[in-house]
Motif scaffolding. Structure first.
Motif, PDB file in Angstrom:
ATOM      1  N   ARG A  40      -3.644  10.284   5.848  1.00 33.11           N
ATOM      2  CA  ARG A  40      -4.836   9.945   5.079  1.00 33.11           C
ATOM      3  C   ARG A  40      -4.404   9.290   3.772  1.00 33.11           C
ATOM      4  O   ARG A  40      -3.459   9.709   3.121  1.00 33.11           O
ATOM      5  N   PHE A  41      -5.147   8.255   3.403  1.00 38.98           N
ATOM      6  CA  PHE A  41      -4.867   7.493   2.194  1.00 38.98           C
ATOM      7  C   PHE A  41      -5.865   7.881   1.105  1.00 38.98           C
ATOM      8  O   PHE A  41      -7.075   7.725   1.311  1.00 38.98           O
ATOM      9  N   PRO A  42      -5.398   8.372  -0.052  1.00 39.87           N
ATOM     10  CA  PRO A  42      -6.333   8.620  -1.149  1.00 39.87           C
ATOM     11  C   PRO A  42      -7.021   7.308  -1.546  1.00 39.87           C
ATOM     12  O   PRO A  42      -6.365   6.272  -1.683  1.00 39.87           O
ATOM     13  N   GLN A  43      -8.327   7.360  -1.697  1.00 36.89           N
ATOM     14  CA  GLN A  43      -9.089   6.161  -2.019  1.00 36.89           C
ATOM     15  C   GLN A  43      -8.583   5.521  -3.310  1.00 36.89           C
ATOM     16  O   GLN A  43      -8.521   4.296  -3.411  1.00 36.89           O
ATOM     17  N   SER A  44      -8.168   6.345  -4.277  1.00 31.20           N
ATOM     18  CA  SER A  44      -7.684   5.800  -5.546  1.00 31.20           C
ATOM     19  C   SER A  44      -6.409   4.972  -5.343  1.00 31.20           C
ATOM     20  O   SER A  44      -6.195   3.986  -6.050  1.00 31.20           O
ATOM     21  N   ASP A  45      -5.560   5.343  -4.375  1.00 32.52           N
ATOM     22  CA  ASP A  45      -4.355   4.559  -4.091  1.00 32.52           C
ATOM     23  C   ASP A  45      -4.726   3.176  -3.568  1.00 32.52           C
ATOM     24  O   ASP A  45      -4.119   2.172  -3.951  1.00 32.52           O
ATOM     25  N   ILE A  46      -5.718   3.121  -2.692  1.00 33.50           N
ATOM     26  CA  ILE A  46      -6.132   1.843  -2.114  1.00 33.50           C
ATOM     27  C   ILE A  46      -6.783   0.978  -3.187  1.00 33.50           C
ATOM     28  O   ILE A  46      -6.478  -0.223  -3.297  1.00 33.50           O
ATOM     29  N   LEU A  47      -7.637   1.571  -4.001  1.00 33.70           N
ATOM     30  CA  LEU A  47      -8.266   0.802  -5.084  1.00 33.70           C
ATOM     31  C   LEU A  47      -7.215   0.329  -6.086  1.00 33.70           C
ATOM     32  O   LEU A  47      -7.310  -0.779  -6.622  1.00 33.70           O
ATOM     33  N   GLY A  48      -6.180   1.137  -6.316  1.00 34.75           N
ATOM     34  CA  GLY A  48      -5.078   0.736  -7.177  1.00 34.75           C
ATOM     35  C   GLY A  48      -4.307  -0.445  -6.602  1.00 34.75           C
ATOM     36  O   GLY A  48      -3.890  -1.345  -7.346  1.00 34.75           O
ATOM     37  N   SER A  49      -4.141  -0.471  -5.285  1.00 31.55           N
ATOM     38  CA  SER A  49      -3.472  -1.599  -4.634  1.00 31.55           C
ATOM     39  C   SER A  49      -4.285  -2.880  -4.799  1.00 31.55           C
ATOM     40  O   SER A  49      -3.726  -3.961  -5.005  1.00 31.55           O
ATOM     41  N   ILE A  86       0.869  -1.173   0.000  1.00 31.23           N
ATOM     42  CA  ILE A  86       0.000   0.000   0.000  1.00 31.23           C
ATOM     43  C   ILE A  86       0.906   1.224   0.000  1.00 31.23           C
ATOM     44  O   ILE A  86       1.901   1.272   0.738  1.00 31.23           O
ATOM     45  N   GLN A  87       0.561   2.226  -0.828  1.00 30.60           N
ATOM     46  CA  GLN A  87       1.367   3.440  -0.896  1.00 30.60           C
ATOM     47  C   GLN A  87       1.307   4.208   0.412  1.00 30.60           C
ATOM     48  O   GLN A  87       0.314   4.162   1.142  1.00 30.60           O
TER      49      GLN A  87
END
Length: 66
Positions: A47-56, A36-37
């Motif tokens: 805070r984690f951008p939702q797009s980063d988590i979906l990308g993971s 995870i980034q």
């Protein structure tokens, strides 16, 4: 996070854990191992951008298919 997507949802480590079905400690272990980034930092808040988590999640799916 891309500046053009300023409405993107930023998630806490607790929300990321709930989304992935893992503990908060496991979220940070995944950050440490690069799965995870790293989150964005705002003072002491992370805070984690939702797009980063979906990308993971997408990356994990692609690795599974390979």
């Amino acid at each position: 996070m891309d500046a053009t997507n300023s409405n993107e949802r930023l998630l806490t480590d607790k929300e990321v854990g709930a989304l992935l079905g893992i503990s908060r400690a496991s979220v940070w272990n995944r950050v440490k191992d690069g799965t995870i980034q790293k989150p964005l930092k705002f003072g002491r808040s992370s805070r984690f951008p939702q797009s980063d988590i979906l990308g993971s999640i997408d990356a994990a799916k692609q690795q599974r298919a390979a």
